[in-house]
Write an enzyme that holds these catalytic residues in place. Structure first.
Site, short mmCIF file in Angstrom:
data_model
loop_
_atom_site.label_atom_id
_atom_site.label_comp_id
_atom_site.label_asym_id
_atom_site.label_seq_id
_atom_site.Cartn_x
_atom_site.Cartn_y
_atom_site.Cartn_z
N ASP A 1 0.85 -1.19 0.00
CA ASP A 1 0.00 0.00 0.00
C ASP A 1 0.89 1.24 0.00
O ASP A 1 1.08 1.89 1.03
CB ASP A 1 -0.94 -0.02 1.22
CG ASP A 1 -1.85 -1.24 1.19
OD1 ASP A 1 -2.33 -1.60 0.09
OD2 ASP A 1 -2.10 -1.82 2.26
N LYS B 1 0.79 -8.24 -2.41
CA LYS B 1 -0.59 -7.85 -2.75
C LYS B 1 -0.57 -6.48 -3.42
O LYS B 1 -0.06 -5.52 -2.87
CB LYS B 1 -1.46 -7.79 -1.49
CG LYS B 1 -2.89 -7.35 -1.77
CD LYS B 1 -3.77 -7.49 -0.54
CE LYS B 1 -3.88 -6.25 0.29
NZ LYS B 1 -4.87 -5.27 -0.17
N ASP C 1 -5.62 -7.50 -5.81
CA ASP C 1 -6.79 -7.27 -4.95
C ASP C 1 -7.69 -6.20 -5.59
O ASP C 1 -7.75 -5.07 -5.11
CB ASP C 1 -6.30 -6.84 -3.56
CG ASP C 1 -7.42 -6.78 -2.53
OD1 ASP C 1 -8.49 -7.38 -2.78
OD2 ASP C 1 -7.22 -6.14 -1.49
N LEU C 2 -8.39 -6.58 -6.65
CA LEU C 2 -9.21 -5.61 -7.40
C LEU C 2 -10.68 -5.67 -7.01
O LEU C 2 -11.48 -4.87 -7.48
CB LEU C 2 -9.04 -5.82 -8.90
CG LEU C 2 -7.63 -5.62 -9.45
CD1 LEU C 2 -7.60 -5.76 -10.97
CD2 LEU C 2 -7.08 -4.25 -9.06
N LYS C 3 -11.06 -6.64 -6.19
CA LYS C 3 -12.44 -6.72 -5.66
C LYS C 3 -13.48 -6.50 -6.77
O LYS C 3 -14.31 -5.59 -6.71
CB LYS C 3 -12.65 -5.71 -4.53
CG LYS C 3 -11.76 -5.97 -3.32
CD LYS C 3 -12.08 -5.05 -2.16
CE LYS C 3 -11.36 -5.41 -0.89
NZ LYS C 3 -9.89 -5.30 -0.92
N HIS D 1 -16.64 -6.50 -9.12
CA HIS D 1 -18.09 -6.53 -8.86
C HIS D 1 -18.81 -5.84 -10.02
O HIS D 1 -18.78 -4.61 -10.14
CB HIS D 1 -18.39 -5.80 -7.55
CG HIS D 1 -19.78 -5.99 -7.04
ND1 HIS D 1 -20.23 -5.45 -5.85
CD2 HIS D 1 -20.84 -6.66 -7.54
CE1 HIS D 1 -21.49 -5.78 -5.65
NE2 HIS D 1 -21.88 -6.52 -6.67
N ILE E 1 -21.63 -6.95 -13.76
CA ILE E 1 -22.48 -8.00 -14.34
C ILE E 1 -21.59 -9.17 -14.79
O ILE E 1 -20.40 -8.98 -15.09
CB ILE E 1 -23.33 -7.46 -15.52
CG1 ILE E 1 -22.43 -6.93 -16.64
CG2 ILE E 1 -24.32 -6.42 -15.04
CD1 ILE E 1 -23.19 -6.65 -17.93
N THR F 1 -15.12 -5.23 6.01
CA THR F 1 -14.98 -5.03 7.46
C THR F 1 -15.23 -3.58 7.87
O THR F 1 -15.37 -3.29 9.04
CB THR F 1 -13.59 -5.49 7.96
OG1 THR F 1 -12.62 -4.99 7.06
CG2 THR F 1 -13.51 -6.98 8.04
N GLY G 1 0.66 -5.81 6.02
CA GLY G 1 1.12 -4.57 5.42
C GLY G 1 2.12 -3.87 6.31
O GLY G 1 3.30 -4.21 6.36
N ARG G 2 1.61 -2.88 7.06
CA ARG G 2 2.50 -1.99 7.82
C ARG G 2 3.46 -2.65 8.80
O ARG G 2 4.57 -2.14 8.95
CB ARG G 2 1.65 -0.91 8.50
CG ARG G 2 1.06 0.06 7.48
CD ARG G 2 -0.12 0.82 7.99
NE ARG G 2 -1.28 -0.05 8.18
CZ ARG G 2 -2.44 0.34 8.67
NH1 ARG G 2 -2.61 1.59 9.04
NH2 ARG G 2 -3.44 -0.51 8.79
O1 C5P Z 1 -1.02 -2.51 7.04
P1 C5P Z 1 -1.97 -3.63 7.29
O2 C5P Z 1 -1.29 -4.89 7.74
O3 C5P Z 1 -3.11 -3.23 8.19
O4 C5P Z 1 -2.56 -3.94 5.83
C1 C5P Z 1 -3.57 -4.88 5.64
C2 C5P Z 1 -3.98 -4.92 4.21
O5 C5P Z 1 -5.12 -5.74 4.10
C3 C5P Z 1 -4.36 -3.58 3.58
O6 C5P Z 1 -3.98 -3.65 2.20
C4 C5P Z 1 -5.85 -3.53 3.73
O7 C5P Z 1 -6.47 -2.77 2.74
C5 C5P Z 1 -6.22 -5.00 3.57
N1 C5P Z 1 -7.48 -5.39 4.19
C6 C5P Z 1 -7.74 -5.20 5.54
N2 C5P Z 1 -8.92 -5.62 6.08
C7 C5P Z 1 -9.82 -6.23 5.31
C8 C5P Z 1 -9.57 -6.43 3.96
C9 C5P Z 1 -8.37 -6.00 3.43
O8 C5P Z 1 -6.91 -4.66 6.26
N3 C5P Z 1 -10.92 -6.67 5.86
#
Ligand code: C5P
Length: 242
Positions: free
Chosen positions: A16, A37, A64-66, A68, A70, A130, A220-221
């Site tokens: 990200d 990702k 991760d393009l989700k 959605h 037709i 979420t 991620g972070r």
């Molecule tokens: O930095 P962090 O570990 O929180 O990053 C988690 C990744 O997972 C991010 O790319 C976030 O958009 C994604 N994500 C999330 N919760 C979800 C779905 C996707 O944190 N329910």
């Protein structure tokens, strides 16, 4: 407890960030990490070339393009994303069975292309975002509880051709019980013990998420913002092997 290779294969690093930073990080983790990702922000900014660059460095890519839309549109989109080089592609369960079946048809067609040589992109479904709570669900006309809606959409998605789903670590055990051993269960919200929670609330440690039934962890972070991202990644691998 996982083998070293299983542990490396279980961690998906969420990129990200901007292209330059993402490529530099991938350079540092090359040969150590297996999965990255690529989300909508990076993909829309850079286009398919970002996936090519990751793959050229040896990474597998969760795109991760989700999706959605037709079914006709999704079939084409999933085929195109697969040909771009996605190893895993996300779709919305809310699109319904016909849309998911369309995505499956798209990735099947791509798999039989010369470019993919039989290797099919795996599909994973998003159930309820979420970011949505009970009130948000009610505001869009969904009367059932979040938990019931997640279960319903997970069952529908896998029944219609999705290989698995994305869920929080807290839901991993119930989703594993619901979907069986073969489903790919991908969980974000991973925080090694003592790590900064950032904006995540319902978190789990890497080992606890795997023990609960997750197949793969999106991190991620805790890796990307660490003073030493390579060490942070290796610490997670070591935790999964312990
Ligand atoms: O930095 P962090 O570990 O929180 O990053 C988690 C990744 O997972 C991010 O790319 C976030 O958009 C994604 N994500 C999330 N919760 C979800 C779905 C996707 O944190 N329910």
């Amino acid at each position: 407890m996982l083998t070293e290779q299983q542990a490396r294969d279980a961690v998906i690093i969420a990129l990200d960030m901007g292209e330059q930073e993402a490529l530099e990080l991938c350079e540092r983790l090359s040969g150590k990490a297996v999965w990255v990702k690529v989300g909508m922000t990076l993909y829309y900014a850079c286009g398919p070339s970002i996936v090519d660059k990751m793959r050229a460095m040896g990474y597998k890519v969760f795109l991760d393009l989700k999706l959605h839309d037709i079914p006709f549109q999704i079939e084409g989109a999933a085929e195109a994303a697969s040909l771009v080089g996605a190893d895993i592609l996300s779709i919305h369960g809310l699109g319904g069975a016909a849309m998911i079946a369309g995505a499956r048809a798209g990735v099947e067609r791509a798999a039989s292309s010369e470019r993919r040589g039989g290797s099919r992109t795996q599909l994973i479904a998003i159930s309820v975002l979420t970011s949505m709570d009970q009130e948000a669900l009610e505001s869009i006309g969904v009367a059932s509880s979040v938990a019931d809606e997640v279960s319903r959409l997970a069952t529908l998605a896998v029944g219609a051709g999705s290989d698995g789903l994305v869920c929080s670590p807290q839901e991993a055990a119930s989703m594993r019980a619901l979907l069986g051993e073969d489903a790919i269960i991908v969980t974000p919200g991973i925080r090694p013990a003592g790590a900064d929670l950032g904006d995540q609330r319902r978190v789990s440690t890497p080992a606890a998420a795997i023990a609960a039934g997750a197949s793969k962890l999106v991190v991620g972070r805790p890796i990307t913002k660490a003073a030493d991202p390579v060490q942070a990644f290796e610490d997670i691998v070591a935790e999964l092997m312990a």
